[in-house]
Scaffold this motif. Sequence first.
Motif, PDB file in Angstrom:
ATOM      1  N   ALA A 317     -19.521 125.734 -76.655  1.00 20.28           N
ATOM      2  CA  ALA A 317     -18.356 126.622 -76.571  1.00 20.28           C
ATOM      3  C   ALA A 317     -17.071 125.850 -76.318  1.00 20.28           C
ATOM      4  CB  ALA A 317     -18.567 127.657 -75.464  1.00 20.28           C
ATOM      5  N   HIS A 318     -17.175 124.635 -75.766  1.00 20.04           N
ATOM      6  CA  HIS A 318     -16.001 123.795 -75.535  1.00 20.04           C
ATOM      7  C   HIS A 318     -15.732 122.844 -76.702  1.00 20.04           C
ATOM      8  CE1 HIS A 318     -16.384 125.220 -71.396  1.00 20.04           C
ATOM      9  NE2 HIS A 318     -15.184 124.781 -71.200  1.00 20.04           N
ATOM     10  N   GLY A 319     -16.423 123.043 -77.814  1.00 19.90           N
ATOM     11  CA  GLY A 319     -16.224 122.167 -78.961  1.00 19.90           C
ATOM     12  C   GLY A 319     -16.831 120.794 -78.775  1.00 19.90           C
ATOM     13  N   GLY A 320     -17.777 120.676 -77.835  1.00 22.27           N
ATOM     14  CA  GLY A 320     -18.355 119.382 -77.527  1.00 22.27           C
ATOM     15  C   GLY A 320     -19.724 119.166 -78.129  1.00 22.27           C
ATOM     16  N   GLN A 321     -20.326 118.062 -77.773  1.00 20.86           N
ATOM     17  CA  GLN A 321     -21.652 117.700 -78.251  1.00 20.86           C
ATOM     18  C   GLN A 321     -22.463 117.171 -77.076  1.00 20.86           C
ATOM     19  OE1 GLN A 321     -20.972 114.787 -81.310  1.00 20.86           O
ATOM     20  NE2 GLN A 321     -19.602 116.118 -82.484  1.00 20.86           N
ATOM     21  N   ILE A 322     -23.782 117.321 -77.133  1.00 19.23           N
ATOM     22  CA  ILE A 322     -24.653 116.807 -76.094  1.00 19.23           C
ATOM     23  C   ILE A 322     -25.899 116.206 -76.731  1.00 19.23           C
ATOM     24  CG2 ILE A 322     -25.745 119.073 -75.747  1.00 19.23           C
ATOM     25  CD1 ILE A 322     -26.085 118.263 -72.780  1.00 19.23           C
ATOM     26  N   ARG A 323     -26.388 115.131 -76.137  1.00 18.79           N
ATOM     27  CA  ARG A 323     -27.639 114.541 -76.630  1.00 18.79           C
ATOM     28  C   ARG A 323     -28.393 113.973 -75.436  1.00 18.79           C
ATOM     29  NH1 ARG A 323     -23.998 110.279 -78.346  1.00 18.79           N
ATOM     30  NH2 ARG A 323     -24.482 108.323 -77.238  1.00 18.79           N
ATOM     31  N   VAL A 324     -29.681 113.748 -75.633  1.00 20.46           N
ATOM     32  CA  VAL A 324     -30.524 113.155 -74.602  1.00 20.46           C
ATOM     33  C   VAL A 324     -31.259 111.965 -75.192  1.00 20.46           C
ATOM     34  CG1 VAL A 324     -32.441 114.739 -75.100  1.00 20.46           C
ATOM     35  CG2 VAL A 324     -32.333 113.586 -72.886  1.00 20.46           C
ATOM     36  N   ASP A 325     -31.313 110.882 -74.431  1.00 23.20           N
ATOM     37  CA  ASP A 325     -32.086 109.688 -74.789  1.00 23.20           C
ATOM     38  C   ASP A 325     -32.997 109.393 -73.611  1.00 23.20           C
ATOM     39  OD1 ASP A 325     -30.625 108.794 -77.342  1.00 23.20           O
ATOM     40  OD2 ASP A 325     -28.992 108.992 -75.898  1.00 23.20           O
ATOM     41  N   SER A 326     -34.298 109.295 -73.860  1.00 28.09           N
ATOM     42  CA  SER A 326     -35.222 109.132 -72.745  1.00 28.09           C
ATOM     43  C   SER A 326     -36.383 108.217 -73.095  1.00 28.09           C
ATOM     44  CB  SER A 326     -35.764 110.509 -72.319  1.00 28.09           C
ATOM     45  OG  SER A 326     -36.583 110.397 -71.178  1.00 28.09           O
ATOM     46  N   GLU A 327     -36.748 107.415 -72.105  1.00 29.74           N
ATOM     47  CA  GLU A 327     -37.947 106.590 -72.152  1.00 29.74           C
ATOM     48  C   GLU A 327     -38.388 106.410 -70.703  1.00 29.74           C
ATOM     49  OE1 GLU A 327     -35.786 102.215 -72.124  1.00 29.74           O
ATOM     50  OE2 GLU A 327     -36.398 103.112 -74.038  1.00 29.74           O
ATOM     51  N   PRO A 328     -39.611 105.973 -70.455  1.00 33.33           N
ATOM     52  CA  PRO A 328     -40.051 105.802 -69.064  1.00 33.33           C
ATOM     53  C   PRO A 328     -39.088 104.934 -68.269  1.00 33.33           C
ATOM     54  CG  PRO A 328     -41.921 105.633 -70.539  1.00 33.33           C
ATOM     55  CD  PRO A 328     -40.694 105.697 -71.416  1.00 33.33           C
ATOM     56  N   GLY A 329     -38.606 105.450 -67.144  1.00 34.33           N
ATOM     57  CA  GLY A 329     -37.676 104.712 -66.282  1.00 34.33           C
ATOM     58  C   GLY A 329     -36.225 104.945 -66.574  1.00 34.33           C
ATOM     59  N   SER A 330     -35.891 105.711 -67.628  1.00 31.06           N
ATOM     60  CA  SER A 330     -34.481 105.949 -67.945  1.00 31.06           C
ATOM     61  C   SER A 330     -34.336 107.194 -68.822  1.00 31.06           C
ATOM     62  CB  SER A 330     -33.872 104.741 -68.676  1.00 31.06           C
ATOM     63  OG  SER A 330     -32.541 105.033 -69.080  1.00 31.06           O
ATOM     64  N   THR A 331     -33.667 108.203 -68.276  1.00 30.03           N
ATOM     65  CA  THR A 331     -33.296 109.383 -69.060  1.00 30.03           C
ATOM     66  C   THR A 331     -31.793 109.552 -68.940  1.00 30.03           C
ATOM     67  OG1 THR A 331     -35.409 110.504 -68.768  1.00 30.03           O
ATOM     68  CG2 THR A 331     -33.510 111.879 -69.303  1.00 30.03           C
ATOM     69  N   ARG A 332     -31.114 109.623 -70.079  1.00 31.77           N
ATOM     70  CA  ARG A 332     -29.660 109.690 -70.106  1.00 31.77           C
ATOM     71  C   ARG A 332     -29.199 110.896 -70.921  1.00 31.77           C
ATOM     72  NH1 ARG A 332     -29.043 105.155 -71.805  1.00 31.77           N
ATOM     73  NH2 ARG A 332     -28.726 105.526 -74.026  1.00 31.77           N
TER      74      ARG A 332
END
Length: 346
Positions: A317-332
């Motif tokens: 709704a704010h004209g933005g984007q979101i993504r997720v990158d994940s592997e054991p020990g790191s989720t961003r």
Amino acid sequence: MLGELSPVALVLIDARRRILEANPAAESLLKMSRRALAGRPLSEVIYHDSPLFELIDRAQRQAGDIMAPGTPISGPGMHSRIICDIRVRSADRGAFVLALAETPSRESSDSVAGAAGFGRILGHEVKNPLAGIIGAAQLLERQGQADQSELLDIIKDEARRIERLVNRLSAFELFSAPRLQPFNIHALLDKIIAAERAANGPKVTFQRVFDPSLPDVVGDSDHLQQAFHNIMRNAVEAAVENGGTGNVTIRTAYAAGLAMKQARLGAGLRRAMLITIEDDGKGIPRERQATIFDVFQSSKSGARGLGLSIVSEVVTAHGGQIRVDSEPGSTRFTVLLPLGDGTEHG
């Protein structure tokens, strides 16, 4: 003439909210002829307790279209309440064009009408205990110790934010219709970090890597606080999932050269603010990452899978984007929010 062949009901109103013109679809929806509608106050055709009037108020205060899907309207000429997707667009000389598209499914209409009623009941029942919480925090602040003031500020701020969100829910305002105002993203993130520190104590270490030169973001601070708090709460829970301690890192940066084309905030925006929230938990299984933002998708015991779907709705709704990158020990989780053409970096 307003779209003679349009299937969408179009109504032109002046600054005093008197009807100037209506197309045939509006005649059918409102059960009145164009001649009978002309010159009438809108409140004589649609009951004034409809959220439509709040949308018009907002259109008078801010630029751009105001949209609200699944909004109930009713009036003296209508046999029952009707659920519509509504768009309010400003026209010349303080006038507005109202576009109302009736929701085709009766089942979904009943569901939305029920949600509206639930929202109003929720608003009524929650506001009194919230007032009590705020009052108790103020009393403790007067009687308490100096080192308690930060925690009491968190209680008061969060209670007032919940009160605002409940008020908006009871008016049937959705996350898809943000109220846009400039605000400092770092101040908002610091509020969330303070709340999570208070809730988790030494179990979680928070690291702030903020770009101090970032300009204000233009958005709905309550909605975005809800979204970022949902992400951060998930990060905290992942970091301490096995009963130990963990780390959560929050970064902000300026992102250039991105094509972000969202009609609500204008096409061709090329600059964005980047916010990342990263934890050192066990990670998200690869097969779940593609559906993590879908409603009712959750791997938590007892969870309903609403948190990240709300995040996605708010960011979109704010004209933005979101993504997720994940592997054991790191989720961003990475959120991109657009910066308008008139906003200078630095």
